[in-house]
Design a protein around this motif. Structure first.
Motif, PDB file in Angstrom:
ATOM      1  N   GLU A   1       0.840  -1.213   0.000  1.00 10.43           N
ATOM      2  CA  GLU A   1       0.000   0.000   0.000  1.00 10.43           C
ATOM      3  C   GLU A   1       0.868   1.254   0.000  1.00 10.43           C
ATOM      4  N   LEU A   2       1.957   1.221   0.746  1.00 12.21           N
ATOM      5  CA  LEU A   2       2.884   2.354   0.779  1.00 12.21           C
ATOM      6  C   LEU A   2       3.442   2.616  -0.616  1.00 12.21           C
ATOM      7  N   ILE A   3       3.874   1.570  -1.280  1.00 12.20           N
ATOM      8  CA  ILE A   3       4.438   1.719  -2.625  1.00 12.20           C
ATOM      9  C   ILE A   3       3.361   2.220  -3.592  1.00 12.20           C
ATOM     10  N   GLU A   4       2.164   1.671  -3.486  1.00 12.36           N
ATOM     11  CA  GLU A   4       1.065   2.120  -4.341  1.00 12.36           C
ATOM     12  C   GLU A   4       0.741   3.594  -4.090  1.00 12.36           C
ATOM     13  N   ASP A   5       0.652   3.980  -2.813  1.00 11.16           N
ATOM     14  CA  ASP A   5       0.365   5.378  -2.467  1.00 11.16           C
ATOM     15  C   ASP A   5       1.467   6.308  -2.979  1.00 11.16           C
ATOM     16  N   MET A   6       2.709   5.878  -2.817  1.00 13.49           N
ATOM     17  CA  MET A   6       3.838   6.693  -3.263  1.00 13.49           C
ATOM     18  C   MET A   6       3.808   6.865  -4.780  1.00 13.49           C
ATOM     19  N   CYS A   7       3.561   5.779  -5.491  1.00 10.37           N
ATOM     20  CA  CYS A   7       3.517   5.859  -6.958  1.00 10.37           C
ATOM     21  C   CYS A   7       2.359   6.728  -7.431  1.00 10.37           C
ATOM     22  N   GLU A   8       1.216   6.625  -6.783  1.00 14.70           N
ATOM     23  CA  GLU A   8       0.061   7.478  -7.133  1.00 14.70           C
ATOM     24  C   GLU A   8       0.427   8.953  -6.925  1.00 14.70           C
ATOM     25  N   TYR A   9       1.019   9.253  -5.769  1.00 14.93           N
ATOM     26  CA  TYR A   9       1.391  10.635  -5.453  1.00 14.93           C
ATOM     27  C   TYR A   9       2.391  11.171  -6.488  1.00 14.93           C
ATOM     28  N   PHE A  10       3.428  10.395  -6.757  1.00 21.18           N
ATOM     29  CA  PHE A  10       4.430  10.837  -7.730  1.00 21.18           C
ATOM     30  C   PHE A  10       3.829  10.986  -9.129  1.00 21.18           C
ATOM     31  N   TYR A  11       2.941  10.079  -9.495  1.00 22.65           N
ATOM     32  CA  TYR A  11       2.328  10.149 -10.821  1.00 22.65           C
ATOM     33  C   TYR A  11       1.493  11.420 -10.960  1.00 22.65           C
ATOM     34  N   GLU A  12       0.728  11.737  -9.931  1.00 22.50           N
ATOM     35  CA  GLU A  12      -0.094  12.951  -9.950  1.00 22.50           C
ATOM     36  C   GLU A  12       0.767  14.211 -10.023  1.00 22.50           C
ATOM     37  N   ASN A  13       1.976  14.137  -9.502  1.00 22.07           N
ATOM     38  CA  ASN A  13       2.884  15.287  -9.444  1.00 22.07           C
ATOM     39  C   ASN A  13       4.157  15.022 -10.246  1.00 22.07           C
ATOM     40  N   ARG A  14       4.056  14.210 -11.283  1.00 23.64           N
ATOM     41  CA  ARG A  14       5.239  13.720 -11.989  1.00 23.64           C
ATOM     42  C   ARG A  14       6.080  14.816 -12.629  1.00 23.64           C
ATOM     43  N   GLY A  15       5.484  15.836 -13.164  1.00 25.45           N
ATOM     44  CA  GLY A  15       6.264  16.914 -13.769  1.00 25.45           C
ATOM     45  C   GLY A  15       7.148  17.593 -12.745  1.00 25.45           C
ATOM     46  N   PHE A  16       6.580  17.871 -11.606  1.00 31.47           N
ATOM     47  CA  PHE A  16       7.314  18.523 -10.518  1.00 31.47           C
ATOM     48  C   PHE A  16       8.469  17.641 -10.040  1.00 31.47           C
ATOM     49  N   TYR A  17       8.178  16.373  -9.745  1.00 30.19           N
ATOM     50  CA  TYR A  17       9.213  15.499  -9.190  1.00 30.19           C
ATOM     51  C   TYR A  17      10.226  15.039 -10.231  1.00 30.19           C
TER      52      TYR A  17
ATOM     53  N   ASP B   1       9.637   9.437 -17.784  1.00 26.14           N
ATOM     54  CA  ASP B   1       8.316   9.993 -18.095  1.00 26.14           C
ATOM     55  C   ASP B   1       7.139   9.164 -17.608  1.00 26.14           C
ATOM     56  N   ALA B   2       7.346   8.245 -16.704  1.00 28.38           N
ATOM     57  CA  ALA B   2       6.249   7.480 -16.093  1.00 28.38           C
ATOM     58  C   ALA B   2       5.244   7.021 -17.142  1.00 28.38           C
ATOM     59  N   LYS B   3       5.726   6.293 -18.119  1.00 24.44           N
ATOM     60  CA  LYS B   3       4.868   5.855 -19.229  1.00 24.44           C
ATOM     61  C   LYS B   3       3.829   4.821 -18.779  1.00 24.44           C
ATOM     62  N   LYS B   4       4.124   4.118 -17.716  1.00 26.81           N
ATOM     63  CA  LYS B   4       3.164   3.169 -17.162  1.00 26.81           C
ATOM     64  C   LYS B   4       2.377   3.862 -16.054  1.00 26.81           C
ATOM     65  N   THR B   5       1.136   3.474 -15.887  1.00 23.93           N
ATOM     66  CA  THR B   5       0.344   4.030 -14.796  1.00 23.93           C
ATOM     67  C   THR B   5       0.921   3.522 -13.476  1.00 23.93           C
ATOM     68  N   PRO B   6       0.585   4.146 -12.373  1.00 22.82           N
ATOM     69  CA  PRO B   6       1.072   3.643 -11.081  1.00 22.82           C
ATOM     70  C   PRO B   6       0.657   2.200 -10.832  1.00 22.82           C
TER      71      PRO B   6
END
Length: 184
Positions: A76-92, A152-157
């Motif tokens: 769940e931690l990894i999933e939450d982290m990937c979701e957060y980074f994906y939503e903010n991917r340009g910034f990170y 570029d996070a081509k795959k979804t979280p």
């Protein structure tokens, strides 16, 4: 909300806006302060540099929430982290490209390693090598997430986390199978 927090939130919003348009290394403290109608001195009252601001953003938007929730398991931690980074991917993605002292990349390693490590260690706590395994997988996960974002996070979280799960479980299954074949 205390004034200090309001000011920090304004500075973080300005930094996010600027990083959406410019590489982090091109952004100056005066750009951030100007966007908030503040002085450079106001910025330095709250943060030591722009890297400190980026780290504060990550801590306040993600790490603090994870630390508050002890019920989140390793996946769940990894999933939450990937979701957060994906939503903010340009910034990170922008933040992770910068290397060196005080960089977000270093901060990400420093902050996330113990969090991932502790969640993984709970899963494998009965093994005498649990510290080694937890460190190994924490490092692998952090590096994988960094690479995923920088490419570029081509795959979804969800797709990305499934690949991580398959890499871990598939490899474990294959190693057990090979071990059993050798023992036969």
């Amino acid at each position: 909300m205390p004034d200090s927090h309001i000011t920090k939130n304004a500075l973080s919003a300005a930094m996010k806006e600027l990083m959406a348009k410019h590489p982090m290394e091109k952004i100056k403290i005066s750009d951030i302060a100007e966007l908030c109608n503040m002085t450079r001195q106001s910025f330095y009252y709250h943060f030591k540099d722009k890297y400190d601001l980026v780290n504060w953003i990550f801590y306040n938007e993600f790490v603090a929430k994870i630390n508050e929730s002890s019920e989140v398991n390793g996946w769940e931690l990894i999933e939450d982290m990937c979701e957060y980074f994906y939503e903010n991917r340009g910034f990170y993605r922008n933040a992770l490209r910068v290397r060196g002292q005080n960089s977000f990349s270093d901060y990400f390693n420093e902050v996330m390693h113990p969090i991932i490590h502790s969640r993984l260690k709970d899963i494998i706590r009965d093994d005498k090598n649990s510290d080694f395994y937890a460190t190994f997988f924490a490092d692998a996960i952090r590096v994988s997430i960094t690479r995923w974002l920088l490419e570029d996070a081509k795959k979804t979280p969800q797709e990305f986390v499934e690949l991580i799960k398959m890499a871990v479980t598939g490899l474990a299954y294959k190693l057990i199978k090979e071990s059993n074949e050798i023992d036969s």
